[in-house]
Design an enzyme around this catalytic site. Structure first.
Site, short mmCIF file in Angstrom:
data_model
loop_
_atom_site.label_atom_id
_atom_site.label_comp_id
_atom_site.label_asym_id
_atom_site.label_seq_id
_atom_site.Cartn_x
_atom_site.Cartn_y
_atom_site.Cartn_z
N GLU A 40 0.85 -1.20 -0.07
CA GLU A 40 -0.03 0.01 -0.10
C GLU A 40 0.98 1.26 0.01
O GLU A 40 2.06 1.21 0.73
CB GLU A 40 -0.96 -0.18 1.20
CG GLU A 40 -1.72 1.15 1.48
CD GLU A 40 -2.33 1.02 2.81
OE1 GLU A 40 -3.67 1.59 2.89
OE2 GLU A 40 -1.84 0.43 3.94
N LYS A 106 -9.71 0.72 -1.90
CA LYS A 106 -9.67 0.36 -0.56
C LYS A 106 -11.08 0.54 0.15
O LYS A 106 -11.56 1.59 0.24
CB LYS A 106 -8.64 0.77 0.43
CG LYS A 106 -8.47 0.31 1.65
CD LYS A 106 -7.25 0.88 2.46
CE LYS A 106 -7.25 0.57 3.72
NZ LYS A 106 -6.27 1.32 4.53
N CYS A 138 -4.47 -3.47 3.45
CA CYS A 138 -4.20 -3.10 4.58
C CYS A 138 -5.43 -3.40 5.83
O CYS A 138 -5.71 -4.59 6.16
CB CYS A 138 -3.66 -1.75 4.93
SG CYS A 138 -2.57 -1.41 6.42
#
Length: 254
Positions: A40, A106, A138
Site C-alpha cells: 500500500e 480500499k 491493509c
C-alpha cells in the site's frame, strides 16, 4: 505461481518510488516471478499530502507502472492514490500487466488507533478479482467478509498490500490476522507491507514483516523489518486439498 513480495520503504516522491518499482520488478522477473506485489502507498508514503499527487489509472504514474510490467511480462500490484469525485482520494491497489489494468479501491478505511484515513480518503465499494487472484488492502485484513467474498468469486490467492501502523502488539496482530484470513477463506494470503522506516511517525508508515500464509493458516514465508525482496512459489492445487479437508466455505450457513 511464483510471486515476489517487494517490501520497500516509499518516499514522498512518486517519481522516486517509480524508479524503485522499476528496479524491483527487474530483479523479481529475473528470478522468475510472474507476479510482483508492492505495499500500500507505493506511489507515496503516508504522511504526504495525497490530493496533489493523486492521478487516474490512465495517468502518467500508473501508465509507467504498466509499461514496466509489460516490459518484464509480469503482473505488478502496487498501492497508489486516485482522485475521488468528492474531493478526497481513493486508496487504490493498482494491478497491471499486458492483459490487465485495473484498480481496487480500499473498502475499509483506517479510522483506528488515533488515525483517521477517511478524512482524506473515500471508501471503495467493490471487490476485484483477476482469475485466481483477489485484491485487498491493509485494514481490510480485519474484516473476514472481504476474504470469504473473494473466495466466493473464485480466488485462490489474495494479494494484500499494506502500510501497517506501528505500536504495541501491532506486529502480533498483523501476523495473526493474515493467518486467520487465510484460514477463513482457505486461500493463499500474500501480504506485503512497507518496511520499517526506522523513524517514529504518527502516520502508518510500516513495520515490515511481510508474510505469506498458506490456505490452512500456516506461515509459509516471512520477511524481517528491513527492505527485502521475498520470492515464493505458491502451489495452487494446495487450495483444493485444504478445502476438501477444511470445507468451511461449503459448510457456512450464515
Amino acid at each position: 505461481m511464483r510471486v515476489a513480495l517487494s517490501q520497500i520503504t516509499s518516499a514522498p516522491s512518486p517519481s522516486a518510488n517509480l524508479e524503485l518499482v522499476a528496479a524491483q520488478v527487474k530483479t523479481a522477473a529475473a528470478d522468475g516471478a510472474s507476479v510482483v506485489l508492492f505495499p500500500e502507498a507505493t506511489m507515496a508514503c503516508f504522511g504526504t499530502s495525497l490530493g496533489p499527487i493523486a492521478e487516474p489509472l490512465d495517468g502518467p504514474w500508473a501508465s509507467a507502472v504498466r509499461d514496466i510490467a509489460s516490459e518484464h511480462d509480469v503482473l505488478v500490484v502496487a498501492g497508489m492514490f486516485t482522485p475521488s469525485p468528492d474531493g478526497r482520494v481513493f486508496n487504490t491497489l493498482l494491478a497491471t500487466s499486458r492483459a490487465h489494468h485495473v484498480g481496487y479501491d480500499k473498502i475499509h478505511l483506517y479510522d483506528a488507533f488515533g488515525f483517521q484515513e477517511s478524512r482524506t480518503v473515500a471508501p471503495g465499494d467493490d471487490l476485484v478479482v483477476l482469475g485466481d487472484i483477489g485484491l485487498a488492502t491493509c485494514y481490510d485484513v480485519r474484516f473476514p467478509g472481504v476474504f470469504t467474498g473473494l473466495a466466493d468469486e473464485g480466488t485462490s490467492v489474495v494479494l494484500l498490500g499494506a502500510s501497517w501502523g506501528a505500536g504495541p502488539g501491532k506486529r502480533e496482530q498483523w501476523e495473526l490476522l493474515v493467518r486467520a484470513r487465510a484460514l477463513d477463506s482457505t486461500c493463499w494470503v500474500v501480504a506485503c507491507g512497507q518496511a520499517d522506516p526506522g523513524v517514529p511517525s504518527k502516520a502508518p508508515t510500516g513495520i515490515g514483516h511481510s508474510l505469506v500464509a498458506a490456505p490452512d493458516g500456516s506461515v509459509f514465508a516471512s520477511a524481517g523489518a528491513d527492505p527485502e525482496l521475498l520470492v515464493v512459489d505458491l502451489d495452487l492445487d494446495r487450495v483444493a486439498r485444504v478445502r476438501e479437508n477444511i470445507p468451511v466455505l461449503a459448510n457456512r450457513r450464515l
